[in-house]
Write a protein that holds these residues in place. Structure first.
Motif, PDB file in Angstrom:
ATOM      1  N   ARG A   1      -3.333  41.341  -3.553  1.00 46.00           N
ATOM      2  CA  ARG A   1      -2.367  41.578  -4.619  1.00 46.00           C
ATOM      3  C   ARG A   1      -1.208  42.383  -4.028  1.00 46.00           C
ATOM      4  O   ARG A   1      -1.410  43.198  -3.124  1.00 46.00           O
ATOM      5  N   LEU A   2      -0.017  42.141  -4.546  1.00 50.89           N
ATOM      6  CA  LEU A   2       1.173  42.816  -4.022  1.00 50.89           C
ATOM      7  C   LEU A   2       2.015  43.328  -5.183  1.00 50.89           C
ATOM      8  O   LEU A   2       2.146  42.676  -6.222  1.00 50.89           O
ATOM      9  N   MET A   3       2.620  44.514  -4.980  1.00 47.70           N
ATOM     10  CA  MET A   3       3.488  45.094  -6.000  1.00 47.70           C
ATOM     11  C   MET A   3       4.442  46.087  -5.342  1.00 47.70           C
ATOM     12  O   MET A   3       4.139  46.660  -4.294  1.00 47.70           O
ATOM     13  N   GLN A   4       5.593  46.274  -5.963  1.00 51.51           N
ATOM     14  CA  GLN A   4       6.559  47.269  -5.504  1.00 51.51           C
ATOM     15  C   GLN A   4       6.145  48.664  -5.986  1.00 51.51           C
ATOM     16  O   GLN A   4       5.725  48.830  -7.127  1.00 51.51           O
ATOM     17  N   ARG A   5       6.290  49.658  -5.096  1.00 46.07           N
ATOM     18  CA  ARG A   5       5.928  51.042  -5.416  1.00 46.07           C
ATOM     19  C   ARG A   5       7.080  51.980  -5.042  1.00 46.07           C
ATOM     20  O   ARG A   5       7.846  51.705  -4.113  1.00 46.07           O
ATOM     21  N   PRO A   6       7.230  53.121  -5.711  1.00 42.26           N
ATOM     22  CA  PRO A   6       8.324  54.055  -5.412  1.00 42.26           C
ATOM     23  C   PRO A   6       8.181  54.660  -4.022  1.00 42.26           C
ATOM     24  O   PRO A   6       7.075  54.847  -3.518  1.00 42.26           O
ATOM     25  N   ILE A   7       9.333  54.973  -3.408  1.00 40.03           N
ATOM     26  CA  ILE A   7       9.312  55.415  -2.008  1.00 40.03           C
ATOM     27  C   ILE A   7       9.263  56.923  -1.842  1.00 40.03           C
ATOM     28  O   ILE A   7       8.928  57.415  -0.770  1.00 40.03           O
ATOM     29  N   GLY A   8       9.639  57.714  -2.869  1.00 34.81           N
ATOM     30  CA  GLY A   8       9.646  59.165  -2.730  1.00 34.81           C
ATOM     31  C   GLY A   8      10.983  59.753  -3.132  1.00 34.81           C
ATOM     32  O   GLY A   8      11.833  59.073  -3.718  1.00 34.81           O
ATOM     33  N   PRO A   9      11.236  61.018  -2.825  1.00 32.69           N
ATOM     34  CA  PRO A   9      12.477  61.683  -3.238  1.00 32.69           C
ATOM     35  C   PRO A   9      13.728  60.988  -2.694  1.00 32.69           C
ATOM     36  O   PRO A   9      13.770  60.566  -1.533  1.00 32.69           O
ATOM     37  N   VAL A  10      14.735  60.888  -3.539  1.00 31.63           N
ATOM     38  CA  VAL A  10      15.993  60.201  -3.221  1.00 31.63           C
ATOM     39  C   VAL A  10      17.147  61.191  -3.354  1.00 31.63           C
ATOM     40  O   VAL A  10      17.201  61.980  -4.308  1.00 31.63           O
ATOM     41  N   ALA A  11      18.071  61.148  -2.414  1.00 35.27           N
ATOM     42  CA  ALA A  11      19.312  61.928  -2.494  1.00 35.27           C
ATOM     43  C   ALA A  11      20.422  61.051  -3.043  1.00 35.27           C
ATOM     44  O   ALA A  11      20.574  59.896  -2.623  1.00 35.27           O
TER      45      ALA A  11
END
Length: 501
Positions: free
Chosen positions: A138-148
């Motif tokens: 199974r595949l899904m998009q996940r958040p990458i972490g803190p963003v500037a």
């Protein structure tokens, strides 16, 4: 009332060093200036927050985005008054931009509720496949972490503290540290107050958004180089953006830099169109070129035409229309000075004929217009450099081959526009492969100022229009900048993310 401080993990933090805004009218306001210590505090709070916010439900994040929009609207009159004071933009423009800002927050809320942005895929196990079985994948998009996120000078709302980059990152599940723009710290302060109120009302972790204002260039550099930052969103100058892009690439762990840097947004006016609609097209172009003192990333600064009576008629009508536009206040003294220097740099070249070259006071912009031959354009690459403001350059071609050569010479663009009639379609078809290779958006018989917030919008383009080819800073696809794909192989149901079960 202004806090005049940084918002860091739910606290309003003061500083010994101060800086002042540059109001068009009224007294200046003094704000706390950021330091590298503030950056570290904000980023570490964002990292701590990620482990809860990054795995929050889509419904919770959607409610949070809508609450931010509500809180901005509740402060609407105060935000508009401060925006007029700091930027010189008219009240109607700021009211419209606030509507776009709250509208795109709600748009992102709707987008994440559908879940389409997750790109969910399931390849079921094939245990009996020969010669080898296939696992369950199974595949899904996940958040990458803190963003500037770096605020933009020309959009104090829609591309700044709660603007598109911030909204997209929050929608993805990424906490944000905003580097406020010095052109409008008061507006950033008021919007940060709205976000802070939404954080408390929705019981979100305090580190989900921090705002750091002012301070030297080293503060921005420290933000993009902080090891816990995983991506950067930026709208601004080519020089500043390229410097930050290089810092991101030079990190021990390089990270994506989603920068929108520069574009002249050329318009190709084809012969049949000019034979019938030269005057109307010139008037429409003049209105687009001078909108907001030309301080739009999609400002159409270059028109390309084949020499003809229609081209002459276009230039005559454009001079009349532009000559009737009164000087406008620019966003900052520095932007005003840069505009004056930029239009002089091109208009003063010996191969360029200046048609309108007004005398300008500081922080003032009036339209400028010049013309150059296609052969001289092709011989001088600097003629294609952006002048941020209401400067128009007409490139006059001898034939269709010249026009295609000018198109091929272009740097990457946010937009390219064709103005055509039915009889121009063969020439337009020969230009289309070039223009779609050069730009993120190709228009017909319109003007590129005005970017619709919708699923099909591409607001990006090849370098230097943006630093990441294929990424957009507007529309639902912009959320994907702050996501990464993860495959899950043979995991028990209890370990699979809820959105993928």
């Amino acid at each position: 009332m202004l806090q005049k401080k940084h918002l860091i993990a739910g606290d309003w933090v003061d500083a010994e060093e101060r800086f002042e805004n540059q109001p068009v009218t009224g007294d200046a306001d003094s704000f706390a200036a950021g330091t590298q210590m503030h950056v570290d505090q904000a980023v570490r709070a964002a990292e701590d927050t990620f482990w809860s916010f990054g795995y929050s439900t889509r419904d919770a994040r959607a409610a949070f985005l809508r609450k931010i929009a509500d809180e901005i609207e509740a402060r609407g009159a105060e935000i508009t008054a401060m925006g007029v004071k700091e930027t010189g933009l008219p009240e109607a423009r700021l009211e419209g931009e606030r509507g776009r800002t709250t509208g795109q927050l709600r748009y992102f809320a709707d987008a994440i509720e559908t879940g389409d942005y997750l790109d969910r895929t399931h390849d079921a196990a094939l245990p009996d496949r020969a010669p080898l079985p296939r696992p369950d994948l199974r595949l899904m998009q996940r958040p990458i972490g803190p963003v500037a996120v770096f605020g933009a000078s020309n959009f104090p709302l829609a591309f700044s503290t709660a603007g598109g980059d911030t909204a997209a990152a929050l929608a993805a599940g990424c906490p944000v540290v905003v580097r406020g723009h010095h052109a409008h710290p008061g507006v950033s302060d008021l919007v940060a107050q709205a976000i802070d109120a939404a954080i408390k009302a929705c019981d979100m972790p305090a580190g989900v958004l921090s705002l750091i204002q002012g301070g030297p260039l080293e503060v921005g550099a420290a933000l993009v180089q902080h090891p816990l930052i995983k991506a950067v969103g930026f709208t601004g100058s080519l020089k500043g953006g390229r410097a930050l892009f290089d810092l991101c690439a030079a990190r021990p762990e390089p990270i994506p830099f989603f920068g929108e840097l520069g574009s002249v947004n050329p318009m190709f006016l084809l012969p049949e169109l000019l034979a019938t609609k030269a005057k109307a097209t010139a008037e429409g172009w003049a209105a687009s070129l001078t909108m907001g003192a030309g301080q739009f990333c999609t400002n159409p600064g270059v028109v390309v035409m084949i020499a003809s009576e229609g081209a002459d008629a276009f230039l005559d009508a454009a001079q009349t229309a532009l000559g009737g536009v009164a000087p406008q206040v620019m966003l900052t003294d520095g932007i005003g000075q840069a505009y004056q220097a930029g239009q002089a740099r091109i208009s003063d070249k010996p191969q360029v004929t200046s048609l309108i070259a007004p005398e300008l006071a500081a922080r003032s912009a009036a339209p400028s217009l010049a013309r150059v031959s296609a052969s001289d354009w092709l011989a001088d690459d600097t003629l294609a450099d952006e002048v941020f403001g209401p400067f128009g350059l007409a490139v006059i071609c001898e034939n269709e081959g010249d026009m295609r050569a000018v198109a091929k010479s272009l740097h990457g663009q946010l937009t390219c526009t064709l103005h055509l009639e039915t009889g121009d379609e063969a020439l337009a078809q020969s230009l289309m492969p070039i223009l779609e290779h050069k730009a993120g958006r190709v228009l017909a018989n319109g003007f590129p100022t005005g970017v619709e917030v919708c699923d099909a919008m591409m607001h990006g383009g090849p370098y230097p229009a943006s630093t990441t080819f294929g990424a957009t800073s507007v529309g639902a696809m912009s959320i994907r900048r702050f996501l990464k794909a993860v495959s899950y192989q043979n995991l028990p149901e209890a370990l699979i993310p809820q959105d993928l079960r």
